[in-house]
Write a protein that holds these residues in place. Structure first.
Motif: not given
Length: 213
Positions: A195-199, A1-5, A99-102, A113-117
């Protein structure tokens, strides 16, 4: 899953990547996810878990003959739409909520997930013709306002969406998609995730402020 992300993050950086397109298996199903092409008349897309499916079904039912690109969940969708001169609509939701739902539905690393967002929403907003907030579209009369705006954008009259038809599509085609999302717990985030969440939160706040002004 991590590699896919991680792969998805890398592919997001490559505009117009053929690999990104190949991740979406071609399907004869006219309601299946569609990457924008010059033949499309509209794009509706956004980060996952932002009511993309619910909004898309309402619009597609209101404009049954209209070719709509949707559910790619990538900023490349909007870049290509701008290149092809296809009008596009980006749906934006609070990053914590989607992000929480995903993460609840698919698992994975919150930081990714946050970076993808950030890339999907940030770059998508640069190229999209219109940006709509999830809260507004899903609120009272929000979808009706969106459909009226779509009619103006594509120059076609809208049919009144049949709630029963939309409900049937949701029940038939979104099996196991709707999950109960637990309350967001920011204390579980690591330093990089914070940090990614804050941005991401700053990006959402800026877009929300721009749309409210």
């Amino acid at each position: 899953m991590i590699y896919r992300q991680i792969s998805k993050i890398v592919l997001q950086i490559l505009p117009g990547s053929d690999l990104r397109y190949l991740l979406l298996h071609k399907s004869p199903d006219r309601l299946a996810p569609r990457l924008v092409t010059p033949n499309c008349e509209l794009v509706i897309d956004g980060f996952p878990r932002s009511a993309n499916t619910w909004i898309y079904y309402h619009v597609q039912v209101a404009f049954p003959e209209t070719r709509i690109a949707h559910h790619v969940h990538s900023w490349q969708q909007f870049l290509l739409a701008r290149f092809y001169r296809v009008p596009s609509i980006l749906i934006v939701r609070n990053p914590d909520a989607c992000v929480q739902s995903l993460a609840t539905k698919r698992g994975g690393v919150l930081m990714l997930h946050y970076l993808d967002y950030l890339m999907t929403t940030g770059f998508g907003a640069l190229f999209a013709n219109k940006v709509y907030l999830f809260d507004k579209v899903t609120g009272e009369h929000g979808i009706d306002d969106l459909i009226r705006n779509v009619a103006e954008i594509i120059g076609k009259p809208a049919s009144a969406p049949d709630p029963a038809q939309v409900k049937a599509l949701m029940e038939e085609r979104t099996e196991n998609k709707n999950v109960k999302t637990p309350p967001f717990q920011k204390e579980v985030l690591g330093p990089v995730s914070k940090v990614s969440r804050r941005i991401a939160k700053c990006l959402y706040k800026r877009l929300k402020g721009r749309l409210s002004s």
